[in-house]
Scaffold this motif. Structure first.
Motif, short mmCIF file in Angstrom:
data_model
loop_
_atom_site.label_atom_id
_atom_site.label_comp_id
_atom_site.label_asym_id
_atom_site.label_seq_id
_atom_site.Cartn_x
_atom_site.Cartn_y
_atom_site.Cartn_z
N GLY A 70 -1.53 32.91 -18.22
CA GLY A 70 -3.07 32.42 -18.21
C GLY A 70 -3.41 31.58 -17.46
O GLY A 70 -3.34 31.54 -16.47
N LEU A 71 -5.12 32.02 -17.98
CA LEU A 71 -6.04 31.57 -17.02
C LEU A 71 -6.71 30.52 -18.47
O LEU A 71 -7.93 30.71 -18.54
CB LEU A 71 -6.22 32.70 -16.58
CG LEU A 71 -7.64 32.13 -15.34
CD1 LEU A 71 -7.49 30.69 -13.99
CD2 LEU A 71 -8.88 33.28 -14.81
N ASP A 72 -6.67 28.74 -17.50
CA ASP A 72 -8.22 28.06 -18.12
C ASP A 72 -9.13 27.92 -17.12
O ASP A 72 -8.77 27.75 -15.36
CB ASP A 72 -7.35 26.47 -18.50
CG ASP A 72 -6.74 26.50 -19.66
OD1 ASP A 72 -6.84 28.44 -20.33
OD2 ASP A 72 -6.05 26.09 -19.89
N VAL A 73 -10.95 28.47 -17.51
CA VAL A 73 -11.81 28.11 -16.75
C VAL A 73 -12.96 27.07 -17.51
O VAL A 73 -13.16 27.29 -18.07
CB VAL A 73 -12.77 30.04 -16.57
CG1 VAL A 73 -13.51 29.63 -15.35
CG2 VAL A 73 -11.27 30.82 -15.58
N ASN A 74 -12.66 26.03 -16.40
CA ASN A 74 -14.12 25.37 -17.24
C ASN A 74 -15.57 25.39 -16.93
O ASN A 74 -15.78 25.95 -15.38
CB ASN A 74 -13.17 23.91 -17.36
CG ASN A 74 -11.33 23.52 -17.27
OD1 ASN A 74 -11.23 23.97 -18.50
ND2 ASN A 74 -11.04 23.37 -16.41
N GLU A 75 -16.38 24.44 -17.42
CA GLU A 75 -17.76 24.59 -16.75
C GLU A 75 -17.96 23.97 -15.80
O GLU A 75 -18.62 24.50 -14.38
CB GLU A 75 -18.15 24.01 -17.80
CG GLU A 75 -20.12 24.12 -17.88
CD GLU A 75 -20.61 23.70 -19.11
OE1 GLU A 75 -21.56 23.54 -18.99
OE2 GLU A 75 -20.31 23.27 -20.48
N ASP A 76 -17.20 22.78 -15.22
CA ASP A 76 -17.48 21.99 -14.25
C ASP A 76 -16.84 22.10 -13.29
O ASP A 76 -17.01 21.66 -11.94
CB ASP A 76 -17.10 20.67 -14.08
CG ASP A 76 -15.33 20.75 -14.06
OD1 ASP A 76 -14.46 21.74 -14.82
OD2 ASP A 76 -14.29 19.80 -14.59
N GLY A 77 -16.63 23.83 -12.65
CA GLY A 77 -15.76 24.45 -11.94
C GLY A 77 -14.49 24.08 -11.53
O GLY A 77 -14.17 24.60 -10.15
N THR A 78 -14.01 23.81 -12.02
CA THR A 78 -12.31 23.23 -11.37
C THR A 78 -12.10 24.78 -13.18
O THR A 78 -11.98 25.58 -13.94
CB THR A 78 -11.73 22.34 -12.68
OG1 THR A 78 -11.57 22.08 -13.91
CG2 THR A 78 -12.46 21.57 -11.35
N CYS A 79 -10.32 24.98 -12.57
CA CYS A 79 -9.66 26.20 -13.30
C CYS A 79 -8.48 25.59 -13.52
O CYS A 79 -7.91 25.10 -12.42
CB CYS A 79 -9.81 27.40 -12.93
SG CYS A 79 -8.98 27.92 -10.86
N ALA A 80 -7.55 26.17 -14.19
CA ALA A 80 -5.94 26.48 -13.90
C ALA A 80 -5.38 27.35 -14.28
O ALA A 80 -5.50 27.56 -15.15
CB ALA A 80 -4.98 25.05 -14.94
#
Length: 269
Positions: A70-80
């Motif tokens: 999976g992919l988590d995309v965050n508003e602050d420009g970070t991701c996992a």
């Protein structure tokens, strides 16, 4: 057996993409609308490897083995990027509402959104994600252990080989989640400078004097060990109780030169 080979192919595909995708680098984009298209959680919906496409059933099987992607995309420009239940942290940058740059382990890659799905591609491989959450494995081990528990396992703990090249121990016999019956081996490479290729010799394995195909291959670096599962043709062996008076030959080769190192006839009662 074909199902197990397909899962292995899927894992290889995902690992190849992982090498291209691990470590997202770069700054966050300034266009809020563009970022909104990417922000959120995504789960694997499709996978293609050199023209071979995985089905929904195949992906569900990866999930069942605790190898969710999976992919988590965050508003602050970070991701996992979650590979096999393990999160790989990074950052990302939106180029537009349909394109973003992810740099993982220093390797940039472009992600695009079409018809509400996010796709990452690299050199003949592609992963497609749809909206949905994939949780990383917890440290308590409960959920992962439950999802990967084998159907039946019986301890064996028998040393088959112990010489200057290696120590080979059969740890247990088991039936795994894919209904393949076989043995878990621990292989220790005692050589100082050779990566060994450890494998079952084709056409040598039998159960109660009946020839049965047996699949086993693994590489082990110098001074290290590995635990690996070898399994019989599941059209011939459907229960570990049938695994009696097993005989066969295991060979060692130099993984770099393919020169033969040793050959070991083995017997497991």
């Amino acid at each position: 057996m074909k199902r197990k080979l397909l899962v292995c192919a899927l894992v290889a595909c995902a690992m190849t993409l992982c090498l291209a995708l691990t470590g997202c680098g770069g700054g966050a984009g300034d266009d809020k609308d563009a970022k909104e298209a990417f922000i959120g959680s995504w789960k694997l919906a499709g996978m293609v490897s050199d023209g071979e496409e995985a089905t929904a059933e195949d992906i569900a099987m990866l999930d069942a083995f605790g190898m969710s992607v999976g992919l988590d995309v965050n508003e602050d420009g970070t991701c996992a990027l979650i590979m096999f239940g393990e999160p790989l942290d990074g950052t990302w940058e939106a180029k537009s509402a349909t394109e973003a740059k992810f740099t993982i382990d220093g390797s940039p890659i472009t992600a695009t959104i079409t018809d509400g799905k996010l796709q990452m591609t690299d050199d003949g491989y592609a992963m497609t994600f749809e909206r949905g959450e994939v949780k990383a494995n917890s440290n308590d081990g409960d959920s992962k252990a439950a999802s990967t528990t084998d159907k039946n396992t019986v301890a064996v703990d028998k040393v088959l080989v112990d010489d200057e090249n290696c120590t080979i121990t059969v740890l247990n016999k088991k039936q795994d989640l894919l209904d393949d019956c076989g043995y878990t081996f621990k292989v220790e490479n005692k050589t100082a400078d050779k990566t060994i290729l450890f494998m079952a010799e084709y056409g040598t394995f039998s159960i109660d004097n009946q020839m049965v195909d047996f699949t086993l291959t693994e590489t082990v670096k110098p001074g290290m060990f590995v635990e690996t599962f070898g399994y019989f043709d599941n059209t011939k062996v459907t229960d570990i109780d049938a695994m009696k008076n097993v005989a066969g030959t295991i060979s060692l080769m130099d993984n770099d030169t393919y020169d033969a190192i040793a050959s070991y006839p083995i017997e497991i009662a």
